[in-house]
Design an enzyme around this catalytic site. Structure first.
Site, PDB file in Angstrom:
ATOM      1  N   TYR A 288       7.996  39.001   3.393  1.00 17.82           N
ATOM      2  CA  TYR A 288       8.800  39.840   4.267  1.00 17.82           C
ATOM      3  C   TYR A 288       9.476  39.129   5.442  1.00 17.82           C
ATOM      4  O   TYR A 288      10.346  39.701   6.084  1.00 17.82           O
ATOM      5  CB  TYR A 288       7.929  40.975   4.831  1.00 17.82           C
ATOM      6  CG  TYR A 288       7.327  41.833   3.760  1.00 17.82           C
ATOM      7  CD1 TYR A 288       8.134  42.631   2.946  1.00 17.82           C
ATOM      8  CD2 TYR A 288       5.958  41.854   3.532  1.00 17.82           C
ATOM      9  CE1 TYR A 288       7.584  43.420   1.949  1.00 17.82           C
ATOM     10  CE2 TYR A 288       5.407  42.650   2.534  1.00 17.82           C
ATOM     11  CZ  TYR A 288       6.217  43.425   1.755  1.00 17.82           C
ATOM     12  OH  TYR A 288       5.679  44.202   0.775  1.00 17.82           O
TER      13      TYR A 288
ATOM     14  N   ASP B  53       2.678  41.788 -11.405  1.00 18.39           N
ATOM     15  CA  ASP B  53       2.690  40.378 -11.021  1.00 18.39           C
ATOM     16  C   ASP B  53       1.855  39.561 -12.001  1.00 18.39           C
ATOM     17  O   ASP B  53       0.725  39.947 -12.344  1.00 18.39           O
ATOM     18  CB  ASP B  53       2.132  40.207  -9.604  1.00 18.39           C
ATOM     19  CG  ASP B  53       2.974  40.955  -8.570  1.00 18.39           C
ATOM     20  OD1 ASP B  53       4.187  41.128  -8.817  1.00 18.39           O
ATOM     21  OD2 ASP B  53       2.428  41.371  -7.533  1.00 18.39           O
TER      22      ASP B  53
ATOM     23  N   GLU C  69      -1.853  41.917 -10.735  1.00 16.85           N
ATOM     24  CA  GLU C  69      -1.993  43.294 -10.276  1.00 16.85           C
ATOM     25  C   GLU C  69      -0.776  44.117 -10.673  1.00 16.85           C
ATOM     26  O   GLU C  69       0.258  43.591 -11.091  1.00 16.85           O
ATOM     27  CB  GLU C  69      -2.201  43.355  -8.767  1.00 16.85           C
ATOM     28  CG  GLU C  69      -1.071  42.794  -7.934  1.00 16.85           C
ATOM     29  CD  GLU C  69      -1.382  42.845  -6.447  1.00 16.85           C
ATOM     30  OE1 GLU C  69      -0.861  43.756  -5.782  1.00 16.85           O
ATOM     31  OE2 GLU C  69      -2.125  41.981  -5.948  1.00 16.85           O
TER      32      GLU C  69
ATOM     33  N   GLY D 289       7.839  47.403  -2.615  1.00 22.23           N
ATOM     34  CA  GLY D 289       8.752  47.367  -1.487  1.00 22.23           C
ATOM     35  C   GLY D 289      10.198  47.564  -1.910  1.00 22.23           C
ATOM     36  O   GLY D 289      10.604  47.192  -3.011  1.00 22.23           O
TER      37      GLY D 289
ATOM     38  N   ASN E 284       1.715  47.216  -9.150  1.00 26.17           N
ATOM     39  CA  ASN E 284       2.155  47.910  -7.937  1.00 26.17           C
ATOM     40  C   ASN E 284       2.925  49.162  -8.329  1.00 26.17           C
ATOM     41  O   ASN E 284       3.886  49.083  -9.101  1.00 26.17           O
ATOM     42  CB  ASN E 284       3.064  47.000  -7.112  1.00 26.17           C
ATOM     43  CG  ASN E 284       2.385  45.704  -6.728  1.00 26.17           C
ATOM     44  OD1 ASN E 284       1.709  45.622  -5.725  1.00 26.17           O
ATOM     45  ND2 ASN E 284       2.560  44.671  -7.553  1.00 26.17           N
TER      46      ASN E 284
ATOM     47  N   ARG F 143       5.952  47.523 -10.442  1.00 25.24           N
ATOM     48  CA  ARG F 143       6.075  46.068 -10.581  1.00 25.24           C
ATOM     49  C   ARG F 143       4.737  45.503 -11.014  1.00 25.24           C
ATOM     50  O   ARG F 143       3.682  45.949 -10.547  1.00 25.24           O
ATOM     51  CB  ARG F 143       6.480  45.454  -9.235  1.00 25.24           C
ATOM     52  CG  ARG F 143       7.167  44.111  -9.344  1.00 25.24           C
ATOM     53  CD  ARG F 143       7.414  43.491  -7.972  1.00 25.24           C
ATOM     54  NE  ARG F 143       6.187  42.947  -7.421  1.00 25.24           N
ATOM     55  CZ  ARG F 143       5.717  43.261  -6.230  1.00 25.24           C
ATOM     56  NH1 ARG F 143       6.333  44.144  -5.457  1.00 25.24           N
ATOM     57  NH2 ARG F 143       4.596  42.707  -5.800  1.00 25.24           N
TER      58      ARG F 143
ATOM     59  N   SER G 289       0.661  44.200  -0.329  1.00 23.23           N
ATOM     60  CA  SER G 289       1.507  43.300   0.465  1.00 23.23           C
ATOM     61  C   SER G 289       0.786  42.030   0.908  1.00 23.23           C
ATOM     62  O   SER G 289       1.120  41.447   1.939  1.00 23.23           O
ATOM     63  CB  SER G 289       2.066  44.026   1.697  1.00 23.23           C
ATOM     64  OG  SER G 289       3.005  44.994   1.327  1.00 23.23           O
TER      65      SER G 289
ATOM     66  N   GLU H  18       0.386  48.928   5.716  1.00 23.19           N
ATOM     67  CA  GLU H  18       1.742  48.583   5.297  1.00 23.19           C
ATOM     68  C   GLU H  18       2.803  49.512   5.895  1.00 23.19           C
ATOM     69  O   GLU H  18       3.937  49.569   5.417  1.00 23.19           O
ATOM     70  CB  GLU H  18       1.832  48.621   3.769  1.00 23.19           C
ATOM     71  CG  GLU H  18       0.941  47.612   3.074  1.00 23.19           C
ATOM     72  CD  GLU H  18       0.952  47.771   1.566  1.00 23.19           C
ATOM     73  OE1 GLU H  18       1.953  47.399   0.947  1.00 23.19           O
ATOM     74  OE2 GLU H  18      -0.042  48.272   1.020  1.00 23.19           O
TER      75      GLU H  18
END
Length: 307
Positions: free
Chosen positions: A214, A255, A268, A274, A270, A253, A148, A21
């Site tokens: 992205y 999800d 998951e 990002g 994070n 974060r 990602s 990443e």
């Protein structure tokens, strides 16, 4: 407590690194660096290489804003090194970073605590494919230690499962198959001990993959997310529960997928999300009146509170 920019001292913004990443991290890091500088912080960008600890020591930095995505930066490695150097840093500590980065062990922990997460199986060899197939198709197949959406793909039968495993194994010998959930995808940004407004993600891709995250300009981010207040609050509570379960802290974060029967599933956690122009945490913060510069300031300010 009123905080002045000088209270932070000299700040290193770690970005880049050596993980898959890297490119995203460089973009995130540049955005964070610019935001801190606009707030008057004495911030300096560092493209982290294997000599990063020497660079930090020689530079006489006072604290670190960590924007290293993936291995080396999000998995407890840099966190442990910074602990030894005595440098305060943003985000989760060693344990929270290490657990959250490992998708398989995160799910083992969520499952043991009774938090809903889709059925899963670890694939380390050809013999494990049958056990994974018993979860039922379709399946999501992903490297256990990447972020990602790197190396992820959908498998609709045993042939595709084998191909997906081979693809994911290019990034990590630990590959996880997860029961596919058909439904709506939401993400909850965490700032301190609060879950920010949910964002509903919509894409024409099979799933919210790297390109959708992205590159693509047609990915749709719905905020307000379209849920009633009670339903949104339940998902925010679930997200905070998952975040705390893996010992994450500071910001991050979570999800979540909600299936057609309105059952939520944690996917998951994070711990260094990002911070690019397409990123979700800044989007959620903006919805409650926190602009990007204020967001990075608040995240950095957490390093003062921890001392």
């Amino acid at each position: 407590m009123t905080i002045d920019a000088k209270d932070f001292g000299k700040v290193a913004v770690l970005m880049g690194g050596w993980a898959a990443e890297r490119d995203v991290s460089l973009v995130s890091g540049k955005a964070v660096l610019d935001g801190l500088c606009r707030k008057g912080v004495d911030a300096h960008g560092i493209d982290a290489g294997k000599d990063v600890l020497q660079v930090l020591q020689n530079g006489n930095y006072d604290r670190v804003f960590n924007v290293l995505h993936g291995r080396g930066g999000e998995d407890g490695v840099i966190q442990g090194a910074l602990e030894i150097l005595g440098l305060p840093y943003t985000g989760s500590g060693v344990m929270g970073s290490a657990i959250a980065m490992d998708k398989y062990r995160t799910k083992l922990l969520l499952q043991s605590l009774g938090l809903p997460t889709p059925g899963f199986a670890l694939i380390q060899s050809e013999q494990d494919l049958e056990a994974a197939a018993e979860l039922g198709f379709p399946l999501m197949v992903k490297p256990a230690l990447e972020g990602s959406s790197i190396g992820m793909s959908r498998a609709d039968d045993i042939k595709q499962l084998r191909a997906a495993w081979n693809k994911a194994a290019e990034y990590d010998s630990h590959v996880m198959a997860e029961r596919w959930i058909t439904g709506a995808e939401y993400t909850a940004a965490i700032l301190g001990d609060e879950a920010l407004p949910l964002i509903k993600l919509e894409t024409d891709h099979d799933f919210y993959d790297y390109d959708a995250k992205y590159v693509a300009d047609d990915t749709r981010y719905l905020i307000p997310c379209g849920l009633d207040q009670e339903a949104e609050s339940r998902l925010q509570s679930l997200a905070l529960g998952a975040f705390n379960a893996v010992a994450a802290s500071g910001w991050g974060r979570v999800d979540i997928l909600v299936d057609v029967e309105e059952q939520p599933w944690v996917i998951e956690v994070n711990t260094v999300p990002g911070m690019t122009g397409h990123s979700l945490v800044p989007m959620a913060a903006k919805a409650v009146g926190i602009d990007f510069d204020e967001l990075v300031w608040r995240i950095l300010a957490q390093t003062l509170e921890a001392n």
